[in-house]
Each structure stands twice: as structure tokens, then as C-alpha cells.
Write an enzyme that holds these catalytic residues in place. Structure first.
Site, PDB file in Angstrom:
ATOM      1  N   ARG A 129       0.841  -1.191   0.000  1.00 27.51           N
ATOM      2  CA  ARG A 129       0.000   0.000   0.000  1.00 27.51           C
ATOM      3  C   ARG A 129       0.880   1.245   0.000  1.00 27.51           C
ATOM      4  O   ARG A 129       1.809   1.350   0.798  1.00 27.51           O
ATOM      5  CB  ARG A 129      -0.926   0.013   1.213  1.00 27.51           C
ATOM      6  CG  ARG A 129      -1.854  -1.197   1.249  1.00 27.51           C
ATOM      7  CD  ARG A 129      -2.839  -1.168   2.379  1.00 27.51           C
ATOM      8  NE  ARG A 129      -3.611  -2.400   2.414  1.00 27.51           N
ATOM      9  CZ  ARG A 129      -4.566  -2.672   3.306  1.00 27.51           C
ATOM     10  NH1 ARG A 129      -4.849  -1.786   4.243  1.00 27.51           N
ATOM     11  NH2 ARG A 129      -5.210  -3.818   3.269  1.00 27.51           N
TER      12      ARG A 129
ATOM     13  N   ARG B 250       2.217   1.812  10.153  1.00 29.32           N
ATOM     14  CA  ARG B 250       1.752   2.228   8.819  1.00 29.32           C
ATOM     15  C   ARG B 250       2.916   2.134   7.854  1.00 29.32           C
ATOM     16  O   ARG B 250       3.764   3.031   7.805  1.00 29.32           O
ATOM     17  CB  ARG B 250       1.177   3.641   8.866  1.00 29.32           C
ATOM     18  CG  ARG B 250       0.354   4.015   7.633  1.00 29.32           C
ATOM     19  CD  ARG B 250      -0.144   5.436   7.727  1.00 29.32           C
ATOM     20  NE  ARG B 250      -1.083   5.615   8.801  1.00 29.32           N
ATOM     21  CZ  ARG B 250      -2.409   5.404   8.721  1.00 29.32           C
ATOM     22  NH1 ARG B 250      -2.919   4.995   7.572  1.00 29.32           N
ATOM     23  NH2 ARG B 250      -3.193   5.603   9.752  1.00 29.32           N
TER      24      ARG B 250
ATOM     25  N   GLU C 238      -6.096  -0.510  15.489  1.00 24.49           N
ATOM     26  CA  GLU C 238      -6.744  -1.456  14.583  1.00 24.49           C
ATOM     27  C   GLU C 238      -5.794  -2.590  14.197  1.00 24.49           C
ATOM     28  O   GLU C 238      -4.635  -2.369  13.864  1.00 24.49           O
ATOM     29  CB  GLU C 238      -7.195  -0.733  13.317  1.00 24.49           C
ATOM     30  CG  GLU C 238      -7.837  -1.655  12.296  1.00 24.49           C
ATOM     31  CD  GLU C 238      -7.799  -1.088  10.879  1.00 24.49           C
ATOM     32  OE1 GLU C 238      -7.872  -1.886   9.934  1.00 24.49           O
ATOM     33  OE2 GLU C 238      -7.674   0.135  10.732  1.00 24.49           O
TER      34      GLU C 238
ATOM     35  N   SER D 294     -10.089  -5.554  10.112  1.00 18.86           N
ATOM     36  CA  SER D 294     -11.391  -5.047   9.672  1.00 18.86           C
ATOM     37  C   SER D 294     -12.134  -6.199   9.026  1.00 18.86           C
ATOM     38  O   SER D 294     -11.573  -6.924   8.201  1.00 18.86           O
ATOM     39  CB  SER D 294     -11.229  -3.915   8.650  1.00 18.86           C
ATOM     40  OG  SER D 294     -10.837  -2.718   9.272  1.00 18.86           O
TER      41      SER D 294
ATOM     42  N   ARG E  22       1.058  -6.151  12.599  1.00 22.19           N
ATOM     43  CA  ARG E  22       0.479  -5.491  13.777  1.00 22.19           C
ATOM     44  C   ARG E  22       0.295  -6.471  14.934  1.00 22.19           C
ATOM     45  O   ARG E  22       0.364  -6.078  16.095  1.00 22.19           O
ATOM     46  CB  ARG E  22      -0.833  -4.811  13.411  1.00 22.19           C
ATOM     47  CG  ARG E  22      -0.625  -3.611  12.498  1.00 22.19           C
ATOM     48  CD  ARG E  22      -1.838  -2.707  12.428  1.00 22.19           C
ATOM     49  NE  ARG E  22      -1.566  -1.551  11.565  1.00 22.19           N
ATOM     50  CZ  ARG E  22      -2.369  -0.496  11.448  1.00 22.19           C
ATOM     51  NH1 ARG E  22      -3.504  -0.461  12.134  1.00 22.19           N
ATOM     52  NH2 ARG E  22      -2.054   0.511  10.653  1.00 22.19           N
TER      53      ARG E  22
END
Length: 432
Positions: free
Chosen positions: A267, A282, A354, A357, A395
Site C-alpha cells: 500500500r 503504517r 486497529e 477489519s 500489527r
């Protein structure tokens, strides 16, 4: 992609629902295109009817030996006009398609309204954050203490927002992926798949990343190929796995399809610079175990609850405190009708972050992919697609390093991961 029949029958209602998620539906522009489409189709049908009538007249005239040259010239001119109308209709339909491709999914009625992530709603919390008898460090410092997490080498190789793992921490990262896959396959009934990491534009269009989010993607071309031949690095295995059913009609007895894959994710994090610049939170490349379900529409919300439960199981087995949030309308992702986020407790940051999801996209992706099944009556019907992280491995590694850190600089290995770590119970601090 939204159902165009819904847009035609209730454009104002769709505009209201999309406004709840901060998206604008230009009803007037849509209705102008629809009016143009209807006009072209009406003119086409009328001209086709006149041509059919004239063709019968020509046949009758020829049978009587009458001259048909003038009528045949007129019919030929209609053919040119019909071709022109067909070209016009194609242009209108393409503009309608572009409009539809840019529109997000409408939120499910149970999604709370909200303008930002501050309006997300906690629905449950599990576990109690550990109380340390020393000041807990963040994962960057913990990783450095065990000589397992580095950023200098990756910066030399690739630039910022990459990381390098070494030794026991690299093995711990691998252990997490194997543990997650084993749990989802053996306990939750998923089929493990291995998929391409580089996909074409049609694949990303099917799941909703293109055309709207191209700036968030990394792309490549073969040597010497032009940019319009570009291929894309996947931002998530959801892209490859969900597209298994693109342009397919799945037999009813094959549903639900439950698939899991471990892949890297790429990403560009466009628009996120200045956010979470420290550490692994990130980054441009990370690993993830993805869960995908393809189900009958009537069972998709039952499947969503199952899916979030499967992701939670991983955190429970790792004994990592977390909470589950339902995302508000404006924070729900582009393709999703309803999304749950799982946020894991990070003592080094003293906050929940987070880690997964889980979304129900209903028929939004299926309509773009033309992914269908044969219902009980044998008629093709769009499937519903769901996806979720089960979990983001990087994560999860962050959470393990921070929650299992020791005062001496080492890290305890969670009990469920010890068999994957050769029985090791501790990652000791590096010798100084």
C-alpha cells in the site's frame, strides 16, 4: 457497484443514504444521462421497427416484380443511422458505468451515523490490559532490545516505511502466520489458498480498488511495456481471493465458500504521510492472513458475525486484550455495507489500535464482478462477499512484542506460539 435499478427507482433515497457517509450522488447528472439513454433507445427501437416494416414491403414488392431501389436506399441509410445511435448509446452507457464505479456502497441500516472515526461505537471489549512493574516500551524499542527489528537496512534497500526482521523476531513473525492459518483451516473450516501477488486492472476493479483508489496502489509493468499495460501489487489478498468467482455462476451446494490466504500486502499509504511514521504501524509492505467468504444473500449478516468471531479467536488464543468497534457511516470502507474493526491494546502507546477489519460488501463487489450462484429455483443471483483480516501479521507482532515484553529487555513467547518456535519460551535480550 450499486444496483442501477435502485438508482432509477429511488435516486433521492440513495443520495440520502450516501450523504450519511460523506459521499455525494449527483442525482441531476444521473437523470440527465438516463434521459439521454432512454431517448436513444426509443429512437433506435422506432427506427428498427420502421426498417423491419420496410424489409417486409421490399419482400412483397420484389414478389410482384416492382422496383425496390428507392426503398432499399432508404433502408440502407437507416442502417447508418442505427450504427450512429449504437455508438451514442455506448458512450452514454460508459458514462453511466463510470459514475457507478465511483460510487461507494450504501451503509446497512444498523451502521451508526457519524462524521469521523470518533463516532465509531464500541460493542464489546475482551481481556484486561497488563499492569507492568516497569514503564513499557513501544515495539520499536522492544525489537531493538532483542536485535530483531531494524529500519536502517530497509531504508537503504527501499526507503522509508519498510522494516526488516531478524533472528527470533523473524521466526516469531513466521510463527504467527502459521498459527493463524492452522487455526482458520483446522478450527474454522477455511480452505487455504495461494494466490498471485500481481493482478490486472479487471481484478482490482472487481473488488472496488479501481478506478477510484489507484493512487493508493503500487504498479509494475513488464520490461519495455507501456503504462497502459500496468499490473498491480495487491493491497490485500481479498483482491485475488474474492475474484475467484468473477464471471462465474457458483452451484448452490458450493456455498458458503470459505477461503484463507497468507500474502504480503502493498500500500502506498497516499495521503497518510505524517501519520504513524514511527515503527511498523503504517508501512508500505506487510503480511496478512485474509479471510474471505462467498455466501447466499440471506446468510451474509450471519456470516459477518461468524467472520469477526474467527478473527477474535486469534487474539484470545494469544491472550491479547482488544475491543470490537462498529464503524460509523463515514468511516466504513468504500465497498462495505457494514464493517467491524478489532483494535488490540498496545501498552507502549497506551491505546487500542486497529488490527483487523471485517466487512460485509453484500452484492456490491459481486455486481462489479458478475459473480453469481444458482438459487433454489435454478436462477442466477448475485452472491454476497465478505472479507476480514485474520489477522494483520505485522500489527499482531507489534502487539506481542509490546504486551509480552520483559523488564530485562527480552520478550516472552505466547504459549500457543511456542510449538512454532521450537519450544522456545523466551526471546532473550541481545548481548551488549
Amino acid at each position: 457497484m450499486l444496483d442501477i435499478q435502485l438508482l432509477r427507482s429511488d435516486p433521492a433515497g440513495v443520495a440520502t443514504r450516501l450523504a450519511m457517509r460523506g459521499s455525494t450522488f449527483d442525482v441531476d447528472a444521473f437523470q440527465r444521462l438516463e434521459a439521454e439513454r432512454k431517448d436513444i433507445q426509443t429512437r433506435t427501437q422506432e427506427l428498427q421497427a420502421r426498417r423491419n416494416t420496410a424489409s417486409r414491403q421490399i419482400g412483397a414488392a420484389k414478389a410482384k416484380g416492382e422496383d425496390t431501389a428507392g426503398l432499399m436506399r432508404e433502408v440502407a441509410s437507416w442502417g447508418e443511422e442505427l450504427a450512429s445511435l449504437e455508438q451514442l448509446l455506448g458512450g452514454v452507457q460508459e458514462r453511466l458505468r463510470e459514475m457507478l464505479l465511483a460510487m461507494p456502497n450504501v451503509p446497512h441500516a444498523s451502521v451508526p451515523p457519524g462524521r469521523s472515526d470518533a463516532d465509531n461505537v464500541e460493542i464489546r471489549c475482551w481481556g484486561t490490559p497488563r499492569k507492568f512493574d516497569f514503564k513499557p516500551r513501544d515495539h520499536v524499542d522492544v525489537g531493538a532490545a532483542v536485535a530483531g527489528l531494524e529500519f536502517e537496512i530497509s531504508a537503504k534497500l527501499s526507503g522509508t516505511r519498510f522494516y526488516t526482521l531478524r533472528g527470533a523476531v523473524a521466526r516469531l513473525h513466521r510463527a504467527l502466520s502459521q498459527f493463524m492459518l492452522d487455526t482458520h483451516v483446522v478450527e474454522h473450516g477455511y480452505t487455504e489458498v495461494y494466490v498471485p501477488y500481481i493482478v490486472n486492472a479487471a481484478t482490482l476493479t472487481g473488488t472496488g480498488q479501481l478506478p477510484k483508489f489507484e493512487e493508493d496502489l503500487f504498479w509494475v509493468t513488464k520490461g519495455g511495456a507501456p503504462d497502459d499495460a500496468r499490473m498491480y501489487l495487491i493491497p490485500t489478498a481479498e483482491v485475488s481471493v474474492t475474484n475467484f468467482v468473477r464471471d462465474e455462476i457458483v452451484p448452490l451446494d458450493q456455498l458458503p465458500m470459505k477461503l484463507t490466504a497468507h500474502t504480503p500486502s502493498f500500500r502506498s499509504e497516499a495521503g497518510s504521510y505524517g501519520k504513524d511514521t514511527r515503527g511498523m504501524i503504517r508501512v508500505h509492505q506487510f503480511d496478512k492472513v485474509e479471510l474471505v467468504q462467498i455466501v447466499q444473500p440471506a446468510k451474509s449478516y450471519e456470516a459477518l458475525e461468524e467472520l469477526i468471531g474467527h478473527a477474535e479467536t486469534i487474539l484470545k488464543k494469544l491472550d491479547l486484550p482488544y475491543r470490537v468497534m462498529i464503524l460509523c457511516t463515514s468511516d466504513t470502507s468504500f465497498a462495505s455495507a457494514k464493517t467491524y474493526d478489532i483494535e488490540v491494546w498496545l501498552p507502549g502507546q497506551e491505546k487500542y489500535r486497529e488490527i483487523s477489519s471485517c466487512s460485509n460488501c453484500e452484492a456490491f463487489q459481486a455486481r462489479r464482478m458478475q459473480a453469481r450462484f444458482r438459487n433454489a429455483q435454478g436462477k442466477p443471483e448475485l452472491v454476497h462477499t465478505l472479507n476480514g483480516s485474520g489477522l494483520a501479521i505485522g500489527r499482531t507482532l507489534v502487539a506481542v512484542l509490546e504486551n509480552y515484553q520483559r523488564a530485562d529487555g527480552g520478550v516472552d513467547v505466547p504459549a500457543v506460539l511456542q510449538p512454532y518456535m521450537g519450544g522456545a519460551k523466551v526471546i532473550p535480550p541481545a548481548e551488549r
